[in-house]
Design a protein around this motif. Sequence first.
Motif, PDB file in Angstrom:
ATOM      1  N   ARG A 186     -39.551 -42.973  25.713  1.00 19.00           N
ATOM      2  CA  ARG A 186     -38.081 -42.331  25.181  1.00 19.00           C
ATOM      3  C   ARG A 186     -38.150 -42.320  23.671  1.00 19.00           C
ATOM      4  NH1 ARG A 186     -32.667 -46.084  25.757  1.00 19.00           N
ATOM      5  NH2 ARG A 186     -33.921 -47.658  25.028  1.00 19.00           N
ATOM      6  N   SER A 190     -37.051 -38.095  22.048  1.00 16.48           N
ATOM      7  CA  SER A 190     -35.797 -38.489  21.030  1.00 16.48           C
ATOM      8  C   SER A 190     -36.531 -37.553  19.890  1.00 16.48           C
ATOM      9  CB  SER A 190     -35.149 -39.168  20.708  1.00 16.48           C
ATOM     10  OG  SER A 190     -36.066 -40.597  20.141  1.00 16.48           O
ATOM     11  N   GLN A 284     -31.685 -46.355  38.697  1.00 13.43           N
ATOM     12  CA  GLN A 284     -30.710 -45.980  36.990  1.00 13.43           C
ATOM     13  C   GLN A 284     -29.665 -46.741  37.497  1.00 13.43           C
ATOM     14  OE1 GLN A 284     -32.041 -41.617  36.188  1.00 13.43           O
ATOM     15  NE2 GLN A 284     -33.236 -41.951  37.769  1.00 13.43           N
ATOM     16  N   THR A 286     -25.574 -48.170  36.275  1.00 12.91           N
ATOM     17  CA  THR A 286     -25.028 -47.746  34.778  1.00 12.91           C
ATOM     18  C   THR A 286     -25.038 -49.982  34.470  1.00 12.91           C
ATOM     19  OG1 THR A 286     -23.706 -46.171  35.544  1.00 12.91           O
ATOM     20  CG2 THR A 286     -22.798 -48.063  33.437  1.00 12.91           C
ATOM     21  N   ARG A 290     -24.095 -50.082  28.087  1.00 15.84           N
ATOM     22  CA  ARG A 290     -25.161 -49.502  27.953  1.00 15.84           C
ATOM     23  C   ARG A 290     -24.463 -47.979  28.547  1.00 15.84           C
ATOM     24  NH1 ARG A 290     -30.280 -52.701  26.945  1.00 15.84           N
ATOM     25  NH2 ARG A 290     -29.836 -54.065  25.969  1.00 15.84           N
ATOM     26  N   ASN A 292     -25.085 -44.904  27.744  1.00 15.06           N
ATOM     27  CA  ASN A 292     -25.918 -43.736  27.384  1.00 15.06           C
ATOM     28  C   ASN A 292     -27.411 -44.336  27.783  1.00 15.06           C
ATOM     29  OD1 ASN A 292     -23.936 -41.744  27.269  1.00 15.06           O
ATOM     30  ND2 ASN A 292     -24.034 -42.698  24.718  1.00 15.06           N
ATOM     31  N   TYR A 293     -27.849 -45.365  28.943  1.00 16.21           N
ATOM     32  CA  TYR A 293     -28.978 -46.134  28.988  1.00 16.21           C
ATOM     33  C   TYR A 293     -30.149 -45.571  29.415  1.00 16.21           C
ATOM     34  CZ  TYR A 293     -32.653 -50.267  29.135  1.00 16.21           C
ATOM     35  OH  TYR A 293     -33.423 -50.592  28.740  1.00 16.21           O
ATOM     36  N   TRP A 294     -29.803 -44.321  30.647  1.00 16.71           N
ATOM     37  CA  TRP A 294     -30.196 -43.525  30.956  1.00 16.71           C
ATOM     38  C   TRP A 294     -30.643 -42.004  30.873  1.00 16.71           C
ATOM     39  CZ3 TRP A 294     -34.290 -46.775  32.148  1.00 16.71           C
ATOM     40  CH2 TRP A 294     -33.921 -48.398  32.290  1.00 16.71           C
ATOM     41  N   THR A 295     -29.896 -41.568  30.166  1.00 15.85           N
ATOM     42  CA  THR A 295     -29.678 -40.475  29.833  1.00 15.85           C
ATOM     43  C   THR A 295     -30.222 -39.393  30.151  1.00 15.85           C
ATOM     44  OG1 THR A 295     -28.764 -40.380  27.980  1.00 15.85           O
ATOM     45  CG2 THR A 295     -27.087 -40.642  29.226  1.00 15.85           C
ATOM     46  N   SER A 296     -31.171 -39.645  29.482  1.00 13.21           N
ATOM     47  CA  SER A 296     -32.884 -38.877  28.893  1.00 13.21           C
ATOM     48  C   SER A 296     -33.694 -39.709  29.990  1.00 13.21           C
ATOM     49  CB  SER A 296     -33.432 -38.738  27.801  1.00 13.21           C
ATOM     50  OG  SER A 296     -33.816 -40.143  26.972  1.00 13.21           O
TER      51      SER A 296
END
Length: 346
Positions: A186, A190, A284, A286, A290, A292-296
């Motif tokens: 990640r 980023s 994945q 939720t 968090r 946005n934990y797995w958004t990418s």
Amino acid sequence: MSEIRWDPLKGVWVIVDRERGRRLQEFLLEQPAPRVEFCPFCYGNESRTPPEIDAVRPERQPPDTPGWQVRVIPNRHPVLAIEGDLDPRGHGLYDRVNGVGAHEIVIENPDHDRDLADFAPQELVAVLHTWQRRLNDLRRDTRFRAICLFRNQGPLAGADIPHPHSQIIALPLIPPLMAAELHNCRDHFSRKERCLLCDLLRQELHTETGIVHDDGHFVALVPYASGRPFELRLVPRRHEHDFVRVGEDELLALAEVLRNVLARLRQALRTPSYRLYLRTAPPQHTRFGRPNYWTSLAHDYHWYLEIHPCLARGTGIEQATGVPVNLVAPEDAAAFLRGENPAQKR
């Protein structure tokens, strides 16, 4: 002189000590299979195991009877129990939760004496499909944060029963090795908006020194910063974060390359014990607090298989520092598995 190499995927330094290392021939160890008087995984012994969870068998054939091709059962002595609540709580400065999870065994073939290298491609595809089904099913349980699949083959890998089988364990937490890898992927994405493993694969294909086999779909390679002699990664060329999403054609290609690589190991190292690990995206779900934990995850992670032949004991240096010492240079190991003489290339 030895080298210290950085592995950006694992986030560790590795010492490659070619000068103090053994000759490659010294890794050709005889490893006799353990004698087993009774095998609960063989045909006819279905009643001697826990009731099956899943199986590849003819339609309308009763469960827990002979005639299956692949069979999944709960581990009779699981390290984690499927029943119960996590009940997280503190213990002074420590934390603890109940030992809730899942521990399953995938009996991969009725034949007691075969390894994956001996499977026909479609037999191995049936195993890969079963892995996918079990991963997908266990992910439905929101208590589980990680699902790990591994395979111990041979006495030095800790396989008490030589019958071909793999294991799946579901955990209510992200284990440290997976957490580090997910974080590194990640972080790379980023900063660069690229998948770390895709970048590493391009680098390996450019240098070619670590490549063992490439069929256009999967690349088998000895990573530049391998922490163990003859460590292998099987990496799909097509970016995909989730092994469960791999289609039929790719599974067949994976079966072929896996058979090829395991046959090379067996021929080059005289049937070594090994451990195989599936590295794939975690469930994945939720996570509270968090959003946005797995958004990418679909963009920054890349599934792969890892194979660790059991050829050398850990060193005191590794135990004291956490820095592995590899006594075989990865490029020499790759050349040896390709059937070349590494000494002639120096």
